[in-house]
Design a protein around this motif. Structure first.
Motif, PDB file in Angstrom:
ATOM      1  N   ARG A 226      45.911  44.702  26.153  1.00  0.00           N
ATOM      2  CA  ARG A 226      46.418  42.968  27.071  1.00  0.00           C
ATOM      3  C   ARG A 226      46.062  44.036  29.041  1.00  0.00           C
ATOM      4  NH1 ARG A 226      48.000  38.387  24.909  1.00  0.00           N
ATOM      5  NH2 ARG A 226      48.336  38.693  22.617  1.00  0.00           N
ATOM      6  N   CYS A 227      46.213  42.852  29.631  1.00  0.00           N
ATOM      7  CA  CYS A 227      46.250  43.367  31.058  1.00  0.00           C
ATOM      8  C   CYS A 227      47.206  42.130  31.937  1.00  0.00           C
ATOM      9  CB  CYS A 227      45.050  44.128  32.015  1.00  0.00           C
ATOM     10  SG  CYS A 227      44.434  43.879  33.323  1.00  0.00           S
ATOM     11  N   LEU A 228      47.729  42.378  32.527  1.00  0.00           N
ATOM     12  CA  LEU A 228      48.062  41.525  33.591  1.00  0.00           C
ATOM     13  C   LEU A 228      47.941  41.868  34.667  1.00  0.00           C
ATOM     14  CD1 LEU A 228      50.323  39.130  33.679  1.00  0.00           C
ATOM     15  CD2 LEU A 228      52.139  40.757  33.567  1.00  0.00           C
ATOM     16  N   TYR A 229      47.166  40.913  35.767  1.00  0.00           N
ATOM     17  CA  TYR A 229      46.624  41.347  36.768  1.00  0.00           C
ATOM     18  C   TYR A 229      47.139  40.459  38.355  1.00  0.00           C
ATOM     19  CZ  TYR A 229      42.900  43.105  40.747  1.00  0.00           C
ATOM     20  OH  TYR A 229      42.392  43.500  40.615  1.00  0.00           O
ATOM     21  N   PHE A 230      48.377  41.292  38.608  1.00  0.00           N
ATOM     22  CA  PHE A 230      48.844  40.026  40.147  1.00  0.00           C
ATOM     23  C   PHE A 230      47.830  40.720  41.318  1.00  0.00           C
ATOM     24  CE2 PHE A 230      52.161  41.675  36.989  1.00  0.00           C
ATOM     25  CZ  PHE A 230      52.962  40.363  36.868  1.00  0.00           C
ATOM     26  N   ALA A 231      47.420  39.050  41.598  1.00  0.00           N
ATOM     27  CA  ALA A 231      46.416  39.604  43.010  1.00  0.00           C
ATOM     28  C   ALA A 231      47.542  38.617  43.882  1.00  0.00           C
ATOM     29  CB  ALA A 231      45.365  39.386  42.600  1.00  0.00           C
ATOM     30  N   PHE A 232      47.668  39.222  44.778  1.00  0.00           N
ATOM     31  CA  PHE A 232      48.464  39.179  46.107  1.00  0.00           C
ATOM     32  C   PHE A 232      47.204  38.151  47.115  1.00  0.00           C
ATOM     33  CE2 PHE A 232      51.381  42.030  43.902  1.00  0.00           C
ATOM     34  CZ  PHE A 232      52.309  40.946  43.982  1.00  0.00           C
ATOM     35  N   GLU A 233      46.102  38.737  47.496  1.00  0.00           N
ATOM     36  CA  GLU A 233      44.739  38.649  48.031  1.00  0.00           C
ATOM     37  C   GLU A 233      44.034  37.338  48.112  1.00  0.00           C
ATOM     38  OE1 GLU A 233      43.923  42.021  49.921  1.00  0.00           O
ATOM     39  OE2 GLU A 233      44.931  42.219  51.401  1.00  0.00           O
ATOM     40  N   GLU A 234      43.557  37.491  46.618  1.00  0.00           N
ATOM     41  CA  GLU A 234      41.528  37.077  46.485  1.00  0.00           C
ATOM     42  C   GLU A 234      42.799  35.815  45.131  1.00  0.00           C
ATOM     43  OE1 GLU A 234      38.418  39.157  45.923  1.00  0.00           O
ATOM     44  OE2 GLU A 234      39.994  40.394  45.806  1.00  0.00           O
ATOM     45  N   SER A 235      42.291  34.749  45.190  1.00  0.00           N
ATOM     46  CA  SER A 235      42.707  34.098  43.698  1.00  0.00           C
ATOM     47  C   SER A 235      41.714  34.881  42.369  1.00  0.00           C
ATOM     48  CB  SER A 235      41.780  32.653  44.221  1.00  0.00           C
ATOM     49  OG  SER A 235      40.455  32.127  43.989  1.00  0.00           O
ATOM     50  N   PRO A 236      41.469  34.398  41.258  1.00  0.00           N
ATOM     51  CA  PRO A 236      41.359  34.934  39.494  1.00  0.00           C
ATOM     52  C   PRO A 236      39.808  34.575  39.874  1.00  0.00           C
ATOM     53  CG  PRO A 236      43.302  33.315  39.529  1.00  0.00           C
ATOM     54  CD  PRO A 236      43.332  33.248  41.010  1.00  0.00           C
ATOM     55  N   GLN A 237      39.981  33.483  40.222  1.00  0.00           N
ATOM     56  CA  GLN A 237      37.945  32.860  40.257  1.00  0.00           C
ATOM     57  C   GLN A 237      37.601  33.807  40.989  1.00  0.00           C
ATOM     58  OE1 GLN A 237      40.572  31.022  40.720  1.00  0.00           O
ATOM     59  NE2 GLN A 237      40.899  29.617  39.669  1.00  0.00           N
ATOM     60  N   GLN A 238      37.992  33.963  42.449  1.00  0.00           N
ATOM     61  CA  GLN A 238      37.144  35.119  43.529  1.00  0.00           C
ATOM     62  C   GLN A 238      37.313  36.575  43.014  1.00  0.00           C
ATOM     63  OE1 GLN A 238      39.616  34.838  46.764  1.00  0.00           O
ATOM     64  NE2 GLN A 238      38.080  35.736  48.166  1.00  0.00           N
ATOM     65  N   ILE A 239      37.986  37.096  42.029  1.00  0.00           N
ATOM     66  CA  ILE A 239      38.075  38.314  41.936  1.00  0.00           C
ATOM     67  C   ILE A 239      37.451  38.243  40.702  1.00  0.00           C
ATOM     68  CG2 ILE A 239      38.801  40.486  40.335  1.00  0.00           C
ATOM     69  CD1 ILE A 239      42.145  38.569  42.021  1.00  0.00           C
ATOM     70  N   VAL A 240      37.084  37.404  39.745  1.00  0.00           N
ATOM     71  CA  VAL A 240      35.558  37.214  38.521  1.00  0.00           C
ATOM     72  C   VAL A 240      34.514  37.426  39.321  1.00  0.00           C
ATOM     73  CG1 VAL A 240      34.960  35.979  36.402  1.00  0.00           C
ATOM     74  CG2 VAL A 240      37.505  36.606  37.243  1.00  0.00           C
ATOM     75  N   ARG A 241      34.420  36.520  40.550  1.00  0.00           N
ATOM     76  CA  ARG A 241      33.004  36.417  40.435  1.00  0.00           C
ATOM     77  C   ARG A 241      32.665  37.795  41.698  1.00  0.00           C
ATOM     78  NH1 ARG A 241      32.621  33.708  46.162  1.00  0.00           N
ATOM     79  NH2 ARG A 241      33.503  35.959  46.760  1.00  0.00           N
ATOM     80  N   ASN A 242      33.467  38.869  42.152  1.00  0.00           N
ATOM     81  CA  ASN A 242      33.047  39.146  42.884  1.00  0.00           C
ATOM     82  C   ASN A 242      33.159  40.607  42.225  1.00  0.00           C
ATOM     83  OD1 ASN A 242      33.426  38.274  44.846  1.00  0.00           O
ATOM     84  ND2 ASN A 242      35.206  39.333  45.546  1.00  0.00           N
ATOM     85  N   MET A 243      33.911  41.087  40.841  1.00  0.00           N
ATOM     86  CA  MET A 243      33.538  41.933  40.076  1.00  0.00           C
ATOM     87  C   MET A 243      31.846  41.924  39.114  1.00  0.00           C
ATOM     88  SD  MET A 243      35.438  44.085  41.092  1.00  0.00           S
ATOM     89  CE  MET A 243      36.551  43.231  42.078  1.00  0.00           C
ATOM     90  N   GLN A 244      31.654  40.610  39.162  1.00  0.00           N
ATOM     91  CA  GLN A 244      30.500  40.448  38.270  1.00  0.00           C
ATOM     92  C   GLN A 244      29.722  41.510  39.153  1.00  0.00           C
ATOM     93  OE1 GLN A 244      29.968  36.168  37.983  1.00  0.00           O
ATOM     94  NE2 GLN A 244      30.598  36.790  35.979  1.00  0.00           N
ATOM     95  N   SER A 245      29.381  41.156  40.867  1.00  0.00           N
ATOM     96  CA  SER A 245      28.720  41.817  41.676  1.00  0.00           C
ATOM     97  C   SER A 245      28.364  43.354  41.175  1.00  0.00           C
ATOM     98  CB  SER A 245      28.208  41.442  43.261  1.00  0.00           C
ATOM     99  OG  SER A 245      30.319  42.670  43.376  1.00  0.00           O
ATOM    100  N   ILE A 246      29.446  43.827  40.707  1.00  0.00           N
ATOM    101  CA  ILE A 246      29.404  45.412  40.397  1.00  0.00           C
ATOM    102  C   ILE A 246      29.199  45.986  38.943  1.00  0.00           C
ATOM    103  CG2 ILE A 246      30.771  46.146  42.506  1.00  0.00           C
ATOM    104  CD1 ILE A 246      33.203  47.096  40.378  1.00  0.00           C
ATOM    105  N   GLY A 247      29.058  44.489  38.173  1.00  0.00           N
ATOM    106  CA  GLY A 247      28.485  44.707  36.692  1.00  0.00           C
ATOM    107  C   GLY A 247      29.668  44.463  35.747  1.00  0.00           C
ATOM    108  N   LEU A 248      30.686  43.830  36.341  1.00  0.00           N
ATOM    109  CA  LEU A 248      31.848  44.077  35.089  1.00  0.00           C
ATOM    110  C   LEU A 248      32.204  42.433  35.065  1.00  0.00           C
ATOM    111  CD1 LEU A 248      34.932  45.929  36.888  1.00  0.00           C
ATOM    112  CD2 LEU A 248      33.067  46.669  35.246  1.00  0.00           C
ATOM    113  N   ASP A 249      32.146  42.026  34.277  1.00  0.00           N
ATOM    114  CA  ASP A 249      32.364  40.637  33.281  1.00  0.00           C
ATOM    115  C   ASP A 249      33.509  40.673  33.401  1.00  0.00           C
ATOM    116  OD1 ASP A 249      32.197  38.534  32.358  1.00  0.00           O
ATOM    117  OD2 ASP A 249      31.293  38.513  31.005  1.00  0.00           O
TER     118      ASP A 249
END
Lengths: 104, 569
Positions: free
Chosen positions: B308-331
């Protein structure tokens, strides 16, 4: 109009309302006994024949304490005539008691 | 000497019995709960959570510890109270029906009351005693008894009666919470602390920079040790959570297991194995250097191991992170769907620092992750000073290491110069520190990654070029030459230049070879002509020898002829 009001007032004065009083005490504690004596004296003096006085020993009826919102004792509640008034203490200050009962 | 012998009493000492509150963390800092059978004063200013704490004490007592309770409310009516705590999942009506709880609302209105002489508060005693006996209560809350002072005017009687009340409650053996509003310069307006001397808890709700923090402090606890610090606490859908954050003992277990960072070339820099499990890792760098990408890659690697991983994001929303990381091939979405990756996004300004800490603490306790990511910690500075942030992070790291949770922070450095310290001053606390740095050259920015420190392992001291590609993150050896560190197109240009150099050299070499060949040919021809010359000289010399021989022979012949002729005469 003014005549009616006057006669209404006259009615009130001529036919005084009955008093319904309730005294909550705690057994035979000093304050309770004193309160009882005091209220009886006041009633006999000012309300002779037109009052009813219930005396409730809270020790005997413990659930009455919550129902009647009792904190300080002795407590005298003037149920009628309205408004309802609550008098706490041994009723030794006669002037205050008469004032609160609307008898002054 | 006498004192020594006196201390070693033969009879076993019985510690103070305690009533557990069931409130998260409060039992830890009080060493087991509130003093059993004694009154505890909970004081604080308006809205600091006194009523909530006391109602939770009673409800949890009834539900979890089998101790029914009486809640005597001097402020709120029973149904108001029921509505107010319904959001916490406490069903007071049901508890009352099951005779686990009794709520008694005490109504006092000075305007209705006339004091006509001597009185006492025996009515309150009878009422409370009746309530306690009717359900066999072990816990009592008086919230807020000071309201009596606004309803009745005879201070002398009130004070005497309150003193009697607390003694009476002790005799009854009920564990009591008395709440009191904070007064001016005193703990409570009416000085209740004079009467309740066993345990005093102060709640505080302070606002600094428009951000509120709730704090709890145990002012005294007679007959027991207790945490003396101010502890932040949180009120959320589960009620109150207190965070004991000061057990800074540094004796947590350590793991020598290594976990991959998700970037194989980075693992190579770290002794070819990656980070230690349960270590703290700081990734710092200037804006846009890919710190979040490193964190997301690490998270991805963790989730791929089914942790399990717990990701505390203080700058971006989860959706934003998921979308942005797709651009570097991370699903990341599939990990979210599987429940392995949990985002918790909030602006730092949502809460005070301590509240964030409590929230993190609570979530970690709930989800038990293997990795916690805080991205970025820099933003926390907006809600606290540097020293506050540092102290918060120390406590966070300690807590997480105690739980064997790996933690990765990202931090934004504001200057391009490599600081000895990060802006939050946490670099000394962490076990591993990666620095991603912009290298600006030739009108382009490239990223360089250094391993600034990595405790307990051999690690590369070299800068690597950090490249973000469509299929993930890569580290490439940078070109180190006379012109310094070359990255990006400069590195490519340098490589081209080197290739050209090789070609030129090859060419030069072949030309020289041909020259030598030609020289040899010339020399060889020279040698041949010299040889011819030598042969002709030799012939010349040989010719004279032959002529001499011939002459000599002819002379000999002639002489013999002459001799023969003479004899024949």
């Amino acid at each position: 109009m003014s005549q009616e009001v006057e006669s209404w007032d006259a009615d009130l004065n001529t036919a005084p309302e009955p008093y319904v009083l309730r005294l909550y005490i705690t057994g035979v504690s000093v304050n309770s006994v004193r309160a009882l004596t005091n209220i009886k004296h006041i009633c006999e003096t000012h309300l002779a024949g037109r009052y009813s006085l219930d005396i409730i020993d809270v020790y005997q009826q413990k659930d009455s304490a919550e129902q009647a919102q009792i904190i300080a004792l002795p407590l005298l509640i003037k149920v009628l005539p309205l408004p309802v008034r609550r008098l706490i203490g041994d009723l030794s200050n006669t002037e205050l008691v008469l004032n609160a009962l609307g008898l002054s | 000497m006498t004192q020594d012998t006196g201390g070693k009493a033969a009879t076993p000492l019985t510690p103070l019995p305690k009533s557990p509150t069931g409130i998260n963390g409060l039992d830890e800092i009080t060493g087991g709960g509130l003093p059993k059978g004694r009154p505890t004063l909970v004081c604080g200013s308006a809205g600091c959570g006194k009523t909530l704490l006391s109602i939770e004490f009673v409800v949890r007592g009834a539900l979890e510890f089998g101790e029914p309770g009486v809640f005597m409310a001097f402020e709120e009516k029973g149904d108001e109270l029921t509505t107010n705590v319904a959001s916490l999942g406490f069903d007071l009506a049901d508890l009352q029906a099951r005779k686990l709880l009794k709520i008694d609302h005490v109504h006092i209105d000075r305007s209705e009351i006339e004091e006509t002489g001597e009185y006492d508060l025996e009515g309150l005693f009878i009422r409370l005693g009746y309530a306690i006996d009717s359900i066999g209560a072990k816990r009592v809350v008086l919230d807020t008894i000071e309201n009596l002072f606004s309803g009745l005017s005879n201070m002398a009687v009130l004070r005497a009666e309150l003193r009697r009340l607390f003694t009476w409650l002790k005799d009854k053996g009920v564990t009591t919470i008395i709440t009191g509003e904070k007064g001016d310069g005193t703990l409570t307006r009416q000085g209740l602390e004079e009467y309740v001397s066993d345990c005093v808890i102060l709640l505080d709700h302070r606002v600094a920079n428009q951000i509120s923090t709730r704090m709890m402090r145990i002012i005294k606890y007679r007959g027991s040790t207790h945490g003396t610090n101010e502890y932040p606490f949180l009120i959320d859908k589960d009620g109150i959570s207190v965070l004991p954050v000061t057990s800074l003992t540094l004796d947590h277990p350590v793991s020598s297991e290594r976990i991959t960072s998700g970037i194989s070339s980075l693992d190579k820099m770290l002794d070819n194995k990656g980070f230690f499990r349960g270590s703290s890792i700081l990734v710092s760098g200037t804006a846009g250097t890919g710190k979040s990408s490193i964190a997301a890659t690490f998270a991805n690697a963790t989730c791929l191991r089914n942790e399990r991983c717990l990701y505390f994001a203080f700058e971006e929303s989860p959706q934003q992170i998921v979308r942005n990381m797709q651009s570097i091939g991370l699903d990341l979405q599939r990990h979210v769907d599987k429940g392995l990756l949990q985002f918790h996004a909030a602006r730092p300004t949502l809460n005070g620092l301590e509240m964030h800490l409590v929230a993190i603490y609570k979530l970690v306790k709930e989800t038990k992750p293997a990795l916690v990511i805080l991205d970025p910690i820099t933003n926390l500075i907006t809600v606290g000073s540097v020293s506050e942030v540092k102290s918060m992070l120390i406590r966070l790291i300690d807590f997480l290491q105690g739980q064997q949770v790996t933690v990765m922070f990202t931090a934004l450095t504001l200057t391009t110069v490599i600081n000895e310290q990060t802006d939050e001053g946490v670099s000394s606390l962490v076990d591993a520190w990666l620095l991603v740095r912009d290298i600006e050259n030739n009108g382009e920015r490239n990223r360089g990654l250094y391993v600034m420190k990595s405790r307990g392992m051999k690690h590369s001291n070299q800068v690597r070029e950090f490249v973000i590609t469509d299929h993930g993150l890569e580290l490439i050896d940078v070109y180190l030459g006379a012109e310094g560190v070359l990255t990006g197109s400069a590195r490519v240009a340098q490589q081209l230049q080197e290739a050209t150099g090789v070609a030129l050299r090859d060419h030069a070499v072949s030309r020289k070879d041909r020259e030598i060949e030609r020289k040899r040919t010339v020399l060889e021809s020279k040698i041949a002509s010299l040889k011819e010359e030598f042969e002709s000289v030799q012939d010349e010399l040989n010719k004279s020898y032959v002529e001499e021989d011939l002459r000599k022979e002819i002379l000999e012949k002639n002489r013999e002829q002459m001799t023969r002729t003479r004899h024949d005469e």
